[in-house]
Design a protein around this motif. Structure first.
Motif, PDB file in Angstrom:
ATOM      1  N   UNK A 365       0.818  -1.206   0.000  1.00 58.87           N
ATOM      2  CA  UNK A 365       0.000   0.000   0.000  1.00 58.87           C
ATOM      3  C   UNK A 365       0.855   1.261   0.000  1.00 58.87           C
ATOM      4  N   UNK A 366       2.001   1.207   0.669  1.00 53.07           N
ATOM      5  CA  UNK A 366       2.898   2.372   0.758  1.00 53.07           C
ATOM      6  C   UNK A 366       4.313   1.907   0.435  1.00 53.07           C
ATOM      7  N   UNK A 367       4.651   1.809  -0.861  1.00 53.97           N
ATOM      8  CA  UNK A 367       5.956   1.230  -1.249  1.00 53.97           C
ATOM      9  C   UNK A 367       7.156   1.955  -0.651  1.00 53.97           C
ATOM     10  N   UNK A 368       7.095   3.296  -0.602  1.00 50.34           N
ATOM     11  CA  UNK A 368       8.265   4.021  -0.106  1.00 50.34           C
ATOM     12  C   UNK A 368       8.450   3.833   1.391  1.00 50.34           C
ATOM     13  N   UNK A 369       7.353   3.807   2.127  1.00 51.58           N
ATOM     14  CA  UNK A 369       7.460   3.552   3.561  1.00 51.58           C
ATOM     15  C   UNK A 369       7.951   2.134   3.818  1.00 51.58           C
ATOM     16  N   UNK A 370       7.455   1.180   3.039  1.00 48.53           N
ATOM     17  CA  UNK A 370       7.929  -0.190   3.178  1.00 48.53           C
ATOM     18  C   UNK A 370       9.407  -0.316   2.885  1.00 48.53           C
ATOM     19  N   UNK A 371       9.866   0.387   1.840  1.00 47.73           N
ATOM     20  CA  UNK A 371      11.291   0.335   1.501  1.00 47.73           C
ATOM     21  C   UNK A 371      12.143   0.943   2.606  1.00 47.73           C
ATOM     22  N   UNK A 372      11.661   2.038   3.201  1.00 50.25           N
ATOM     23  CA  UNK A 372      12.422   2.672   4.284  1.00 50.25           C
ATOM     24  C   UNK A 372      12.510   1.752   5.502  1.00 50.25           C
ATOM     25  N   UNK A 373      11.394   1.075   5.831  1.00 52.32           N
ATOM     26  CA  UNK A 373      11.425   0.176   6.980  1.00 52.32           C
ATOM     27  C   UNK A 373      12.307  -1.033   6.712  1.00 52.32           C
ATOM     28  N   UNK A 374      12.280  -1.556   5.499  1.00 54.40           N
ATOM     29  CA  UNK A 374      13.160  -2.683   5.161  1.00 54.40           C
ATOM     30  C   UNK A 374      14.620  -2.247   5.229  1.00 54.40           C
ATOM     31  N   UNK A 375      14.912  -1.023   4.772  1.00 57.16           N
ATOM     32  CA  UNK A 375      16.278  -0.506   4.871  1.00 57.16           C
ATOM     33  C   UNK A 375      16.726  -0.454   6.325  1.00 57.16           C
ATOM     34  N   UNK A 376      15.834   0.018   7.214  1.00 57.68           N
ATOM     35  CA  UNK A 376      16.185   0.098   8.631  1.00 57.68           C
ATOM     36  C   UNK A 376      16.370  -1.289   9.227  1.00 57.68           C
ATOM     37  N   UNK A 377      15.454  -2.209   8.934  1.00 60.54           N
ATOM     38  CA  UNK A 377      15.560  -3.558   9.489  1.00 60.54           C
ATOM     39  C   UNK A 377      16.797  -4.273   8.977  1.00 60.54           C
ATOM     40  N   UNK A 378      17.083  -4.112   7.682  1.00 64.92           N
ATOM     41  CA  UNK A 378      18.279  -4.738   7.114  1.00 64.92           C
ATOM     42  C   UNK A 378      19.539  -4.164   7.752  1.00 64.92           C
ATOM     43  N   UNK A 379      19.548  -2.852   7.981  1.00 67.26           N
ATOM     44  CA  UNK A 379      20.703  -2.247   8.624  1.00 67.26           C
ATOM     45  C   UNK A 379      20.895  -2.731  10.044  1.00 67.26           C
ATOM     46  N   UNK A 380      19.794  -2.829  10.809  1.00 65.14           N
ATOM     47  CA  UNK A 380      19.894  -3.336  12.170  1.00 65.14           C
ATOM     48  C   UNK A 380      20.349  -4.794  12.196  1.00 65.14           C
ATOM     49  N   UNK A 381      19.968  -5.550  11.157  1.00 63.67           N
ATOM     50  CA  UNK A 381      20.405  -6.945  11.067  1.00 63.67           C
ATOM     51  C   UNK A 381      21.817  -7.084  10.520  1.00 63.67           C
ATOM     52  N   UNK A 382      22.332  -6.020   9.910  1.00 62.86           N
ATOM     53  CA  UNK A 382      23.667  -6.085   9.312  1.00 62.86           C
ATOM     54  C   UNK A 382      23.676  -6.709   7.937  1.00 62.86           C
ATOM     55  N   UNK A 383      22.607  -6.476   7.171  1.00 56.36           N
ATOM     56  CA  UNK A 383      22.483  -7.050   5.831  1.00 56.36           C
ATOM     57  C   UNK A 383      22.337  -5.940   4.795  1.00 56.36           C
ATOM     58  N   UNK A 384      22.749  -6.186   3.550  1.00 54.82           N
ATOM     59  CA  UNK A 384      22.397  -5.256   2.475  1.00 54.82           C
ATOM     60  C   UNK A 384      20.882  -5.268   2.295  1.00 54.82           C
ATOM     61  N   UNK A 385      20.215  -4.159   1.906  1.00 56.77           N
ATOM     62  CA  UNK A 385      20.822  -2.888   1.500  1.00 56.77           C
ATOM     63  C   UNK A 385      21.163  -1.950   2.648  1.00 56.77           C
ATOM     64  N   UNK A 386      21.039  -2.422   3.886  1.00 56.44           N
ATOM     65  CA  UNK A 386      21.393  -1.580   5.019  1.00 56.44           C
ATOM     66  C   UNK A 386      22.894  -1.552   5.239  1.00 56.44           C
ATOM     67  N   UNK A 387      23.596  -0.907   4.313  1.00 55.15           N
ATOM     68  CA  UNK A 387      25.060  -0.937   4.342  1.00 55.15           C
ATOM     69  C   UNK A 387      25.633  -0.284   5.596  1.00 55.15           C
ATOM     70  N   UNK A 388      24.917   0.713   6.151  1.00 58.46           N
ATOM     71  CA  UNK A 388      25.421   1.362   7.367  1.00 58.46           C
ATOM     72  C   UNK A 388      25.507   0.361   8.509  1.00 58.46           C
ATOM     73  N   UNK A 389      24.444  -0.439   8.687  1.00 55.96           N
ATOM     74  CA  UNK A 389      24.464  -1.449   9.744  1.00 55.96           C
ATOM     75  C   UNK A 389      25.458  -2.549   9.470  1.00 55.96           C
ATOM     76  N   UNK A 390      25.589  -2.942   8.203  1.00 54.49           N
ATOM     77  CA  UNK A 390      26.566  -3.970   7.839  1.00 54.49           C
ATOM     78  C   UNK A 390      27.975  -3.511   8.154  1.00 54.49           C
ATOM     79  N   UNK A 391      28.298  -2.287   7.775  1.00 60.17           N
ATOM     80  CA  UNK A 391      29.635  -1.770   8.050  1.00 60.17           C
ATOM     81  C   UNK A 391      29.858  -1.640   9.544  1.00 60.17           C
ATOM     82  N   UNK A 392      28.803  -1.270  10.305  1.00 54.50           N
ATOM     83  CA  UNK A 392      28.949  -1.120  11.752  1.00 54.50           C
ATOM     84  C   UNK A 392      29.307  -2.443  12.407  1.00 54.50           C
TER      85      UNK A 392
END
Length: 487
Positions: A365-392
């Motif tokens: 229903x809200x693709x951009x919000x979904x993409x932002x939340x997936x980016x945050x979750x991936x970063x917290x998990x240390x996975x791409x596309x959350x490169x900031x969390x992966x690098x951390x």
């Protein structure tokens, strides 16, 4: 001996933050217009950012006669912390705009308490002794007791006790932790006769065991602020009972203040073993309990507890792990803010976080919000596309390996793998097909997801999410920008 002059330029970030709180109070009293009060807080937060940047290279002030130890210590880490605290304050104000517009909380009181908490965060970043540190921590935390329970109820609305219960729980446990920290500071002062961080332990004297006990109590007391085990149980119910923007501030700014306080203590004392034990327990408990969560805010709360364990791990090395821990804390704060920001955008103003199943199909229903939340979750998990969390996470493990802490690095890696389960589960729910309307659904949360209309995101919330997402992507592709700022 002549006293040293106070360097007022070094104090500019404090003046800006404290001045913002005073101006917000005056604006609410004299003008009493919502937009004016909120505008004063936003401008004051940005002014604090500017003052922190331009005073990053100043010398310390409020020093002893010899000038070797100061109570106010500017530096790269302090300036970065002040910038993050001020940016979080403006961001949480933006997330709160829809609720404040509906009158769910008194605007003047809300903005004043937020500005006062920002002032405490700035003091924690620049603190050079135990007195300044504890005063800053309490100034950061005390307004949050009220913000957690600060809510107006509309006529006819059912009054619940969750916010009041969360506020009282937060207050009582915080009082206990503060008492423990003060006892530790008193023991350390009795043993060393000093309050500055570089004199926490005098290993050559007969009072060294007393000083060591004092530092241990300090670490345990301050560990409450980061929700480290065993002082962690307050976080999930407090986050759940708080308004969503306040929960976002608790999970980011309050935790960052605790991390800075712990870093100031453990990197200048012999508390490496205790810090490593806290890190292991916090990672394990946070991740294992998060696996069973069905409420979104509670899952984010237990996730933040686990993330605190990752931050504590490099601090066990002392000063060698300080930069890695500080960098991970900043990465975490940005990603956690995005996660809470998306939850705010997907829920009705003033609503709680809801069940995880109520987000089924939200990304469709809200693709951009979904993409932002997936980016945050991936970063917290240390996975791409959350490169900031992966690098951390890579930085944390690399520092531990360089410090000959292979066993601790392995524990961090194992916990990161465990965390994948609940992060991937939430991401999968976002893109799952919602149940068809008209077909009987046993679970009321699934029915809510099917019937919940797509809501327009208000401009302040959208602006906060865009800025935070751009910051996360930038740090992911150019993490050296953060390391340069810290060094």
């Amino acid at each position: 001996m002549r006293a040293q002059a106070v360097d007022h330029l070094s104090l500019l970030p404090l003046y800006a933050a404290a001045g913002t709180a005073i101006l917000v109070l005056l604006a609410d009293l004299l003008v009493a217009r919502r937009l004016v009060t909120m505008g004063v807080l936003a401008v004051g937060g940005l002014a604090t950012v500017v003052c922190a940047i331009i005073t990053g290279a100043r010398v310390g002030t409020f020093c002893d006669p010899s000038g070797s130890a100061c109570s106010w210590v500017p530096g790269p880490l302090a300036a970065t912390a002040a910038v993050v605290f001020a940016a979080l304050t403006v961001g949480v104000l933006a997330l709160s705009a829809p609720s404040l517009r509906l009158g769910t909380a008194p605007v003047g009181e809300f903005c004043f308490l937020l500005a006062a908490s920002m002032t405490g965060g700035v003091v924690v970043g620049y603190a050079g002794d135990l007195i300044t540190l504890i005063v800053g921590l309490e100034t950061l935390t005390l307004p949050l007791y009220l913000l957690v329970g600060l809510r107006r109820f509309a006529p006819g609305e059912r009054v619940t006790t969750s916010a009041a219960s969360a506020s009282v729980t937060f207050f009582l446990i915080s009082v206990i932790s503060t008492a423990i920290a003060l006892l530790g500071a008193a023991l350390n002062y009795a043993a060393t006769g000093a309050l500055h961080f570089d004199r926490l332990i005098d290993g050559s004297g007969p009072t060294a065991p007393v000083a060591t006990a004092g530092v241990a109590l300090l670490v345990i007391g301050v560990a409450f602020k980061v929700a480290a085990v065993p002082l962690h149980a307050w976080a999930p119910p407090t986050y759940e009972g708080s308004p969503l923007p306040v929960a976002a501030y608790l999970s980011t700014a309050s935790k960052l203040g605790g991390v800075l306080a712990l870093a100031a203590i453990v990197t200048r004392s012999e508390a490496g073993a205790l810090t490593a034990l806290l890190a292991i327990l916090t990672m394990a408990v946070g991740n294992l309990v998060a696996l069973r969560q069905t409420r979104m805010v509670r899952l984010l709360a237990w996730s933040s507890i686990a993330q605190a364990g990752y931050i504590l791990a490099p601090l066990a090395l002392g000063l060698e792990g300080l930069e890695a821990a500080a960098a991970y804390a900043v990465f975490f704060v940005v990603l956690e803010f995005i996660a809470f920001g998306v939850v705010v955008a997907l829920r009705q103003p003033g609503a709680d976080g809801g069940d995880i199943d109520s987000y089924r199909g939200a990304a469709r229903r809200s693709p951009w919000l979904g993409a932002a939340l997936v980016l945050a979750l991936a970063g917290l998990a240390g996975l791409p596309p959350g490169l900031a969390g992966l690098f951390a996470k890579v930085t944390i493990i690399d520092v531990l390996l360089d410090g000959d802490q292979l066993w601790l690095a392995c524990i961090v890696a194992v916990n990161a793998v465990i965390a994948l389960a609940y992060y991937v589960r939430v991401a999968a729910v976002l893109y799952s097909a919602p149940p068809a309307v008209g077909i009987p659904v046993a679970d009321p949360n699934l029915l809510e997801a099917a019937l919940h209309p797509r809501l327009g995101v208000t401009r302040p919330v959208a602006a906060a999410l865009v800025v935070a997402t751009v910051a996360a992507v930038t740090l992911g592709f150019a993490p050296q920008l953060l390391f340069d700022a810290l060094s």
